[in-house]
Design a protein around this motif. Structure first.
Motif, PDB file in Angstrom:
ATOM      1  N   ILE A   2       0.904  -1.213   0.109  1.00  0.00           N
ATOM      2  CA  ILE A   2       0.126  -0.045   0.066  1.00  0.00           C
ATOM      3  C   ILE A   2       0.951   1.263  -0.047  1.00  0.00           C
ATOM      4  CG2 ILE A   2      -1.788  -1.087   1.179  1.00  0.00           C
ATOM      5  CD1 ILE A   2      -1.044   0.664   3.712  1.00  0.00           C
ATOM      6  N   ASP A   3       0.175   2.400  -0.378  1.00  0.00           N
ATOM      7  CA  ASP A   3       1.012   3.510  -0.264  1.00  0.00           C
ATOM      8  C   ASP A   3       0.645   4.390   0.890  1.00  0.00           C
ATOM      9  OD1 ASP A   3      -1.383   4.854  -0.883  1.00  0.00           O
ATOM     10  OD2 ASP A   3      -0.836   5.249  -3.045  1.00  0.00           O
ATOM     11  N   PHE A  30       9.183   4.306   7.995  1.00  0.00           N
ATOM     12  CA  PHE A  30      10.254   3.420   8.494  1.00  0.00           C
ATOM     13  C   PHE A  30       9.936   2.160   7.298  1.00  0.00           C
ATOM     14  CE2 PHE A  30       9.357   5.133  12.464  1.00  0.00           C
ATOM     15  CZ  PHE A  30      10.166   5.207  13.193  1.00  0.00           C
ATOM     16  N   PRO A  31      11.135   1.410   7.023  1.00  0.00           N
ATOM     17  CA  PRO A  31      10.882   0.453   6.079  1.00  0.00           C
ATOM     18  C   PRO A  31       9.649  -0.420   6.170  1.00  0.00           C
ATOM     19  CG  PRO A  31      13.222   0.699   6.845  1.00  0.00           C
ATOM     20  CD  PRO A  31      12.456   1.537   7.845  1.00  0.00           C
ATOM     21  N   VAL A  32       9.352  -0.708   7.243  1.00  0.00           N
ATOM     22  CA  VAL A  32       8.111  -1.726   7.721  1.00  0.00           C
ATOM     23  C   VAL A  32       6.955  -0.890   7.176  1.00  0.00           C
ATOM     24  CG1 VAL A  32       7.802  -1.184  10.040  1.00  0.00           C
ATOM     25  CG2 VAL A  32       7.194  -3.108   9.102  1.00  0.00           C
ATOM     26  N   GLY A  33       7.000   0.455   7.424  1.00  0.00           N
ATOM     27  CA  GLY A  33       5.409   1.238   7.126  1.00  0.00           C
ATOM     28  C   GLY A  33       5.449   2.645   7.731  1.00  0.00           C
ATOM     29  N   TRP A  34       4.600   3.057   7.893  1.00  0.00           N
ATOM     30  CA  TRP A  34       4.187   4.522   8.473  1.00  0.00           C
ATOM     31  C   TRP A  34       3.852   4.427   9.992  1.00  0.00           C
ATOM     32  CZ3 TRP A  34       2.640   2.697   3.939  1.00  0.00           C
ATOM     33  CH2 TRP A  34       3.243   3.175   2.696  1.00  0.00           C
ATOM     34  N   LEU A  35       4.284   5.471  10.692  1.00  0.00           N
ATOM     35  CA  LEU A  35       4.163   5.508  12.188  1.00  0.00           C
ATOM     36  C   LEU A  35       3.188   6.891  12.460  1.00  0.00           C
ATOM     37  CD1 LEU A  35       4.342   4.069  14.858  1.00  0.00           C
ATOM     38  CD2 LEU A  35       6.212   5.478  15.433  1.00  0.00           C
ATOM     39  N   GLY A  66      -0.880  -3.452   5.080  1.00  0.00           N
ATOM     40  CA  GLY A  66      -2.062  -2.618   5.428  1.00  0.00           C
ATOM     41  C   GLY A  66      -2.525  -3.017   6.720  1.00  0.00           C
ATOM     42  N   ASP A  67      -1.885  -3.770   7.603  1.00  0.00           N
ATOM     43  CA  ASP A  67      -2.284  -4.077   9.099  1.00  0.00           C
ATOM     44  C   ASP A  67      -2.133  -2.733   9.682  1.00  0.00           C
ATOM     45  OD1 ASP A  67      -3.054  -6.672   8.392  1.00  0.00           O
ATOM     46  OD2 ASP A  67      -1.256  -7.370   9.120  1.00  0.00           O
ATOM     47  N   LEU A  68      -2.867  -2.561  10.834  1.00  0.00           N
ATOM     48  CA  LEU A  68      -2.873  -1.423  11.838  1.00  0.00           C
ATOM     49  C   LEU A  68      -2.417  -2.084  13.115  1.00  0.00           C
ATOM     50  CD1 LEU A  68      -5.146   1.498  12.021  1.00  0.00           C
ATOM     51  CD2 LEU A  68      -4.593   0.029  14.130  1.00  0.00           C
ATOM     52  N   LEU A  69      -1.232  -1.568  13.586  1.00  0.00           N
ATOM     53  CA  LEU A  69      -0.944  -1.950  14.941  1.00  0.00           C
ATOM     54  C   LEU A  69      -0.773  -0.797  15.789  1.00  0.00           C
ATOM     55  CD1 LEU A  69       0.365  -4.393  16.864  1.00  0.00           C
ATOM     56  CD2 LEU A  69       2.565  -3.357  15.863  1.00  0.00           C
ATOM     57  N   ILE A  70      -1.473  -0.861  17.058  1.00  0.00           N
ATOM     58  CA  ILE A  70      -1.280   0.506  17.926  1.00  0.00           C
ATOM     59  C   ILE A  70      -0.035   0.169  18.971  1.00  0.00           C
ATOM     60  CG2 ILE A  70      -2.472   1.632  19.821  1.00  0.00           C
ATOM     61  CD1 ILE A  70      -4.869   1.116  18.280  1.00  0.00           C
ATOM     62  N   LEU A  71       0.885   0.897  18.939  1.00  0.00           N
ATOM     63  CA  LEU A  71       2.151   0.751  19.632  1.00  0.00           C
ATOM     64  C   LEU A  71       1.768   1.315  21.147  1.00  0.00           C
ATOM     65  CD1 LEU A  71       4.805   1.583  17.328  1.00  0.00           C
ATOM     66  CD2 LEU A  71       3.615  -0.470  17.514  1.00  0.00           C
ATOM     67  N   VAL A  72       2.617   0.582  22.076  1.00  0.00           N
ATOM     68  CA  VAL A  72       2.359   1.170  23.540  1.00  0.00           C
ATOM     69  C   VAL A  72       3.343   2.240  23.747  1.00  0.00           C
ATOM     70  CG1 VAL A  72       1.747  -1.033  24.275  1.00  0.00           C
ATOM     71  CG2 VAL A  72       4.198  -0.381  24.389  1.00  0.00           C
TER      72      VAL A  72
END
Length: 94
Positions: A2-3, A30-35, A66-72
């Motif tokens: 995804i973009d 980041f290489p893995v995605g967007w924060l 495109g998975d969404l992960l909420i960081l702590v």
């Protein structure tokens, strides 16, 4: 794959489910995605500290899935991203 625009739309969709108006304030790539970092719209418009969110972890959108992960908030972001990248088999770096 995804973009950025799709990633931003996913974050905005997630934020739109909140009972309070939330808005993206910044994004790191980041290489893995967007924060994505976010805050209440009221705080951003008024600066009133009583409207400030506390303890809201940033959201990572995986650029491949495109998975969404909420960081702590109690662990360094970079460590969490590296751990996620290892679990998913992504290149590590940032």
């Amino acid at each position: 794959m995804i973009d950025y625009n799709v990633a931003l739309a996913k974050v905005n969709e997630h934020l739109g489910k909140s009972e309070m108006a939330l808005q993206v304030t910044s994004c790191d790539e980041f290489p893995v995605g967007w924060l994505f970092y976010y805050q209440t719209k009221e705080y951003l418009e008024t600066g009133d500290p009583s409207s400030l969110l506390a303890g809201n972890g940033p959201m990572l959108i995986d650029r491949e899935t495109g998975d969404l992960l909420i960081l702590v908030t109690y662990r360094p972001v970079e460590v969490q991203i590296e751990e996620y990248a290892r679990r998913r088999g992504h290149a590590i770096g940032g």
